[in-house]
Design a protein around this motif. Structure first.
Motif, PDB file in Angstrom:
ATOM      1  N   CYS A 107      36.288  40.047  43.814  1.00 45.99           N
ATOM      2  CA  CYS A 107      37.096  40.049  42.599  1.00 45.99           C
ATOM      3  C   CYS A 107      38.394  40.775  42.904  1.00 45.99           C
ATOM      4  CB  CYS A 107      36.339  40.735  41.461  1.00 45.99           C
ATOM      5  SG  CYS A 107      37.227  40.694  39.888  1.00 45.99           S
ATOM      6  N   ILE A 163      38.129  35.384  40.854  1.00 48.34           N
ATOM      7  CA  ILE A 163      36.946  35.235  41.689  1.00 48.34           C
ATOM      8  C   ILE A 163      37.296  34.330  42.871  1.00 48.34           C
ATOM      9  CG2 ILE A 163      34.527  34.591  41.767  1.00 48.34           C
ATOM     10  CD1 ILE A 163      35.161  36.898  39.885  1.00 48.34           C
ATOM     11  N   TYR A 191      35.977  43.375  37.811  1.00 47.29           N
ATOM     12  CA  TYR A 191      35.188  42.294  37.222  1.00 47.29           C
ATOM     13  C   TYR A 191      34.954  42.541  35.733  1.00 47.29           C
ATOM     14  CZ  TYR A 191      31.417  38.884  36.684  1.00 47.29           C
ATOM     15  OH  TYR A 191      30.647  37.834  36.267  1.00 47.29           O
ATOM     16  N   ILE A 196      35.311  33.285  33.782  1.00 44.61           N
ATOM     17  CA  ILE A 196      34.322  33.490  34.836  1.00 44.61           C
ATOM     18  C   ILE A 196      33.403  32.271  34.889  1.00 44.61           C
ATOM     19  CG2 ILE A 196      32.454  34.947  35.689  1.00 44.61           C
ATOM     20  CD1 ILE A 196      33.679  37.271  34.178  1.00 44.61           C
TER      21      ILE A 196
END
Length: 521
Positions: free
Chosen positions: A262, A277, A399, A407
C-alpha cells in the motif's frame, strides 16, 4: 654478425657465400672464420652465457589456499604448467636480464614430486660480436609456507572486516535472488569464510578493500541500507598505530516478488498517480511495481524507498486459490479513463474477470468480479492465486486511510499451474549456494516460490546460473516439451549449465595418469 649454436650448426648472418677455412686457435680444427676464431666445442668449454643465471630456485606454496608467493608479499593463484606459473618462475631468475630469452617451457614432472622444471633457450653475445644460443633447465623446489590469510584463520583471529547481509521479512525471495547474483558474478572470491546466520549470511574478510568492494556490489544489485561500525582491537602508543575490526550491516529491502503493498499518497503522486494497492513485479536494482487494476508500471529506487518506506500488506503465504469462471479482455480503445499517467506494461493484458474460490466451488457459486493484469495468461477453468483483501486482517496506517470503495475484494497475483510437489519432482535443474549447511532456509515455501518464479519468468532468470541436476533423468524429448504434455513453464536444457565435478580418471592399473600440457608464452 656471426651466429653460433651449441647444437653444432654455424652460419653467417650476412651472406651464404663460400669463405676460406681457418684453424681453431685452441684445437686446430678447420672452421669457417668467426670473430672468436674458435670452434663450437672450444666456445662451449671457455664461454658460458648462463653463468649468472641460477639453475635452482625455490617457490613458496600455501597448501590451504593453494596459492604461490610472488615477492615481496603477494599470493597468486596459478595452476600447474600454466602461463601464470611460468611467468612467476621467470621472475625468480635474477640473471635472466643479461641474456635474450628466446623460448621457455615446462619439462614434465610428477605432480606430487614438489619439483618444477623449466627449459629455457637464451641468446648471449660474447667477445667479437658472436651470438651464442644455449639451452638449459632450471629446477624449482616447491616449499610449503602458510600465507598470512591462512595463518590468521588457524590462529582464530582470521578476520578484520565482516559484512552482515540480512533481510528482515516474512518472505526472503529477494535474499535468495541476491545469493545467486553473488555466485554468478563471483563476488565472494576474496572471502575468508561465509557463515549462515538467522535471516542472512556473514562474510568475513582480511582486507578492508575487499569488504568495501562487496558492499558496493550489494548496493548495485538490490536496494539495501548500509550502516558501518568499528571496534578498537589494539593500540601502539609508540608508533601511534591503531588496529580496528570493521563491520558493515547490509539490510535488504523487506519486499519480495508477488507481495502486495500500500503506497503512501505522496509517493503515488510521484509515480504517476498509481493506485494505492500495487503488486511487486520484481526486485532488482530497484523495486518494480505494477498496478493490477490498470496494468500501469513504475520503479522505485532504493534511495526513494528508504526516504518514504512502505511495508507489504500481504505476502505470498496468504495467497488463496480461485477458479476462473469468465474473462473479458479490455482493449486499448475500450479502456476507460484511469487516473494514472505513468507507463503501461506491454507484457500484461488488462481484463475483467469473474472468479470463484476453489474451496467453495460447487457449494457457493457466487462469483467475484475484479480487474486483473493477467489477461494474457488466464482463460476459463484456470486456477489463479490471489489475495482476498475483503476478508484479510491488515494492520497498516496507509491502508486504513483508504476509502473502502477503492479497495478491490480480490487482487489476482499469478496463475496456478499444478501442485508444488509435482513441479519439484519434475524439476531437472538445481542452484548452487554460498553456504550448503543453511538447509533450514531452503526448506521453507518461499524458496520453492523463488524456484517457480525462475521457471515462469525468462527475464528474471537471466542473471542466475542454472545447473543441470545429474540425479534426475531427462524424459524423452518431444520437441521443446521434454516429454511433458502439460503447460507448466519449465527451463529448457539449453539454459542449463553442466555442474562441474572433479573426479580422478584412473587407468587400468588403478593409478591416475597426468598428461603434461603444452605451455604457451
Amino acid at each position: 654478425m656471426e651466429y653460433v649454436d651449441f647444437s653444432g650448426a654455424t652460419g653467417t648472418a650476412a651472406t651464404n657465400t663460400p669463405t676460406s677455412m681457418v684453424l681453431c686457435c685452441e684445437c686446430g680444427v678447420a672452421i669457417q672464420p668467426n670473430p672468436s676464431n674458435m670452434c663450437v666445442t672450444c666456445l662451449r668449454n671457455h664461454v658460458d652465457i648462463t653463468e649468472g643465471i641460477p639453475k635452482q630456485a625455490v617457490l613458496h606454496f600455501c597448501r590451504n589456499c593453494e596459492r604461490y608467493l610472488q615477492p615481496p608479499g603477494e599470493w597468486i593463484q596459478a595452476a600447474l604448467e600454466s602461463r601464470e606459473l611460468l611467468a612467476l618462475c621467470l621472475k625468480k631468475l635474477k640473471g635472466l636480464k643479461e641474456v635474450k630469452l628466446v623460448d621457455a617451457g615446462f619439462v614434465w614432472t610428477e605432480a606430487h614430486s614438489k619439483r618444477i622444471k623449466v627449459k629455457l633457450t637464451v641468446h648471449g653475445e660474447v667477445s667479437g660480436g658472436t651470438v651464442l644460443q644455449q639451452v638449459f633447465i632450471v629446477e624449482f623446489t616447491v616449499q610449503n609456507q602458510m600465507c598470512d590469510d591462512c595463518h590468521r584463520t588457524e590462529a582464530k583471529d582470521f578476520w578484520r572486516c565482516m559484512v552482515q547481509v540480512r533481510q528482515r521479512a516474512e518472505n526472503k525471495k529477494t535474499f535468495f535472488y541476491l545469493e545467486q547474483l553473488i555466485l554468478k558474478h563471483k563476488a565472494h572470491e576474496n572471502t575468508l569464510g561465509i557463515k549462515p546466520m538467522h535471516g542472512g549470511l556473514d562474510f568475513y574478510y582480511a582486507s578492508e578493500n575487499h569488504a568495501r568492494k562487496m558492499v558496493d556490489f550489494l548496493q548495485t544489485m538490490v536496494p539495501v541500507k548500509v550502516t558501518s561500525s568499528k571496534r578498537l582491537i589494539s593500540h601502539d602508543i609508540h608508533s601511534n598505530s591503531f588496529n580496528y575490526k570493521y563491520t558493515w550491516s547490509v539490510e535488504i529491502v523487506p519486499l519480495s516478488k508477488d507481495s502486495a503493498v500500500c503506497l503512501p499518497k505522496k509517493l503515488r503522486q510521484q509515480l504517476g498517480n498509481l493506485s494505492p494497492i500495487c503488486l511487486i513485479n520484481k526486485v532488482t536494482s530497484g523495486i518494480h511495481l505494477i498496478d493490477p487494476m490498470t496494468a500501469q508500471i513504475a520503479e522505485v529506487s532504493g534511495q526513494a524507498y528508504f526516504r518514504s518506506p512502505f511495508e507489504a500488506i500481504c505476502n505470498p503465504k496468504q495467497l488463496v486459490e480461485y477458479v476462473v469462471m469468465d474473462v473479458e479482455i479490455i482493449l486499448d480503445k475500450d479502456r476507460k479513463y484511469y487516473p494514472g499517467q505513468g507507463q503501461l506494461s506491454f507484457r500484461h493484458v488488462l481484463c475483467d474477470i469473474w472468479v470463484v474460490r476453489a474451496s467453495e466451488l460447487g457449494i457457493n457459486d457466487n462469483t467475484i468480479h475484479t480487474r486483473s493484469h493477467l489477461g494474457h495468461l488466464l482463460k476459463v477453468g484456470d486456477s489463479v492465486m490471489g489475495y482476498n483483501l475483503g476478508e484479510a486482517n491488515i494492520n497498516n496506517d496507509e491502508y486504513d486511510k483508504l476509502n473502502a470503495e477503492h479497495i478491490p475484494d480480490v487482487v489476482l497475483v499469478k496463475k496456478c499451474y499444478t501442485d508444488r510437489n509435482t513441479r519439484s519432482n519434475q524439476r531437472l535443474w538445481k542452484l548452487r549456494h554460498l553456504a550448503e549447511e543453511a538447509t533450514d532456509e531452503r526448506s521453507k515455501p518461499d524458496y520453492h516460490e523463488f524456484l517457480e518464479d525462475l521457471e515462469e519468468d525468462p527475464d528474471y532468470r537471466k542473471s542466475v546460473n542454472i545447473y543441470r541436476d545429474s540425479k534426475k533423468q531427462v524424459p524423452v524429448d518431444d520437441g521443446d516439451t521434454l516429454g511433458y504434455k502439460d503447460n507448466v513453464p519449465r527451463i529448457t536444457l539449453a539454459e542449463m549449465l553442466e555442474d562441474l565435478t572433479l573426479e580422478c580418471a584412473d587407468d587400468e592399473m588403478g593409478e591416475s595418469e597426468d598428461v603434461p600440457a603444452e605451455p604457451q608464452l
